[in-house]
Design an enzyme around this catalytic site. Sequence first.
Site, PDB file in Angstrom:
ATOM      1  CD  GLU A  91      -5.618  -2.186   1.553  1.00 55.43           C
ATOM      2  OE1 GLU A  91      -5.677  -1.466   0.542  1.00 55.43           O
ATOM      3  OE2 GLU A  91      -4.977  -1.480   2.793  1.00 55.43           O
ATOM      4  CB  THR A 112      -0.998   0.036   1.462  1.00 53.14           C
ATOM      5  OG1 THR A 112      -0.159   0.143   2.303  1.00 53.14           O
ATOM      6  CG2 THR A 112      -1.698  -1.158   1.118  1.00 53.14           C
ATOM      7  CD1 TRP A 140     -19.499  14.346  12.492  1.00 54.71           C
ATOM      8  CD2 TRP A 140     -17.297  14.412  12.027  1.00 54.71           C
ATOM      9  NE1 TRP A 140     -18.713  13.397  13.434  1.00 54.71           N
ATOM     10  CE2 TRP A 140     -17.348  13.637  13.131  1.00 54.71           C
ATOM     11  CE3 TRP A 140     -16.041  14.786  11.558  1.00 54.71           C
ATOM     12  CZ2 TRP A 140     -16.255  13.365  14.020  1.00 54.71           C
ATOM     13  CZ3 TRP A 140     -14.882  14.078  12.266  1.00 54.71           C
ATOM     14  CH2 TRP A 140     -15.166  13.228  13.582  1.00 54.71           C
TER      15      TRP A 140
HETATM   16  P1  AMP Z   1      -5.094   2.862  -2.686  1.00 53.72           P
HETATM   17  O1  AMP Z   1      -4.882   1.714  -2.023  1.00 53.72           O
HETATM   18  O2  AMP Z   1      -3.753   3.898  -2.735  1.00 53.72           O
HETATM   19  O3  AMP Z   1      -5.426   2.823  -4.083  1.00 53.72           O
HETATM   20  O4  AMP Z   1      -6.106   3.865  -1.955  1.00 53.72           O
HETATM   21  C1  AMP Z   1      -7.227   3.372  -1.675  1.00 53.72           C
HETATM   22  C2  AMP Z   1      -7.922   4.573  -1.153  1.00 53.72           C
HETATM   23  O5  AMP Z   1      -8.308   5.561  -2.245  1.00 53.72           O
HETATM   24  C3  AMP Z   1      -9.276   4.302  -0.896  1.00 53.72           C
HETATM   25  O6  AMP Z   1      -9.542   3.595   0.509  1.00 53.72           O
HETATM   26  C4  AMP Z   1     -10.270   5.616  -0.884  1.00 53.72           C
HETATM   27  O7  AMP Z   1      -9.877   6.491   0.257  1.00 53.72           O
HETATM   28  C5  AMP Z   1      -9.339   6.223  -2.035  1.00 53.72           C
HETATM   29  N1  AMP Z   1     -10.183   6.121  -3.265  1.00 53.72           N
HETATM   30  C6  AMP Z   1     -10.181   5.140  -4.200  1.00 53.72           C
HETATM   31  N2  AMP Z   1     -10.945   5.470  -5.127  1.00 53.72           N
HETATM   32  C7  AMP Z   1     -11.882   6.352  -4.810  1.00 53.72           C
HETATM   33  C8  AMP Z   1     -13.160   7.100  -5.254  1.00 53.72           C
HETATM   34  N3  AMP Z   1     -13.429   6.808  -6.532  1.00 53.72           N
HETATM   35  N4  AMP Z   1     -13.367   8.119  -4.657  1.00 53.72           N
HETATM   36  C9  AMP Z   1     -12.929   8.561  -3.325  1.00 53.72           C
HETATM   37  N5  AMP Z   1     -11.734   7.872  -2.772  1.00 53.72           N
HETATM   38  C10 AMP Z   1     -11.132   6.925  -3.445  1.00 53.72           C
END
Ligand code: AMP
Length: 548
Positions: A330, A186, A445
């Site tokens: 994940e 990650t 919030w």
């Molecule tokens: P990563 O593992 O780096 O791909 O990050 C995943 C995180 O990116 C998710 O838990 C979200 O917080 C954010 N994320 C991914 N897609 C979206 C989306 N379409 N809208 C808002 N947040 C997103």
Amino acid sequence: MIQSTMQHGALTISSLVEYSRRIFPEASIRTWTGEGFRDMSFAEVGDTGAKIANALTKLGVQRGDRVATFMWNNNEHQAIYAGVPSMGAILHTLNLRLSPEQAVFIINHADDKVIFVDASVAPMLSPYLQGTPHVQHVIVCNGPVDAVSAPEGVTVHQFDELIADESTTYEWPDVDETDAAVMCYTSGTTGDPKGVVYSHRSIYLHSMSITTTMGMGLSSTDTMLAIVPMFHVMSWGLPFAAMMAGSTLIMPDRFLQPEPLLAMIDSGRPTLAAAVPTIWQGVSAQLDANPQDISHLREVIVGGAAVPPAMIKKFDGYGVRITHAWGMTETSPLGSVARPPMGVETEEAEFAYRVTQGRFPAQVAARIIGDDGQAQPWDGESVGELEVAGPWITASYYQPEGNVVDESKFDDGWLRTGDVATITPDGFMTIVDRAKDMIKTGGEWISSVELENIIASNPAIVEATVVGVPDKKWDERPFVLAVVRTDEDTDIDAHKKYLEDLVPRWQIPERWSFVTEVPKTSVGKFDKKRVRKHYAEGDYTIIGDPEA
Ligand code: AMP
């Protein structure tokens, strides 16, 4: 109970490689060179994958060994994607944009034995090798061996020379479909990066979902521009899904700026494209300056961060449909995709669906858990932490001494996403915010994402992020860090006035700062952690600070 008469049929990557090699020899991987494309057909991907497996076997790589890549999206990387998991080794994609400390940590944590590196980024890798004693071989792609300087004990090879005389056949071992195939860490904006290990089965099933109409509808008549890096959640699974669907993939290599991306779009005529919102922000600015017809793109899949509604409208104007999707490292990553349901009559109602993060496929179960620990109703209003479960969702994080199920990340077999969401009765999920980015002001919030989307809908703003900062009176208040279109656009009263009709008064931020670029993470998202840090250290010129 009678038994089913069906065969087992293991879901493995080698079966995908062999399938694409035979059935879709006409489909290809097309890597941009800066001037045009260099192509590798799927038949050649299979051949090269087998050559790589033969060469790695001679270097002593065995089943279960970790083989890393430090590379852009290109033909060689695709062949490594094909060969390494098929031979039973584990492909570990290293993110090119990690800090040196994180990169060294990850190489050691995964215990990588071999690293494939693109010559253009080899100077970045060389110093890491001083701190990674288990790496035995480095293989340089797209350049000469002397691109890498390696310490004693590491042998450096040139990719083309290494595989030149190898056979194009390899007897792929019978792996168990639940065996590890690929690992990815990650992006680690907090704490150490965490390792997620995908199985042959999870990748296979995830690929199938990309080819369905619930996913991306990827097919043999598509050319997909895969901008999302192969080092970030396997380019959203596209290299594997393309082998299943027989679709051509355009790979940008290191040319990720708007200008070359538009040149690739012009010359390669993709029907689909996939990237995070910040990429499309740049493409859009470039298109406005130099108009070009991109309407042959039937769909652009955007995710990884919330897509501002204004961006969806903007692309509608180019005749290109943005489809919003949500996922995480994940979750392989495809979780939900926003495709409006049947029977939506007005464009406005359709738009309201398109800006959500969408619906989950049958294989991904979802629930939202409130502060009271209870599952909240799907009424479009109740808010809770999104939890997901399914065959391509991780159940733990990798640790050399045994994978761990950390309670802050898992809840009774469900993955805690850290995203706060609502879900409508018909299953459309909206991410309100990352739990840690919500702003609590005077007991109420504010969703930082919602606020930044509204701020960025002002044409005077190029991009904007919002973080919570300490405030004596309200505990926390939103602070806006923005890039404006022209020097005249820095009057905060005008920005506040713009917000008056769009958000409740108490949400309108007092503190603003204008910069030339908002800091981004290694995967192109707003880096709110760095913004908070700079704010705390007084690095920004704040306009409108009531405590100044
Ligand atoms: P990563 O593992 O780096 O791909 O990050 C995943 C995180 O990116 C998710 O838990 C979200 O917080 C954010 N994320 C991914 N897609 C979206 C989306 N379409 N809208 C808002 N947040 C997103």
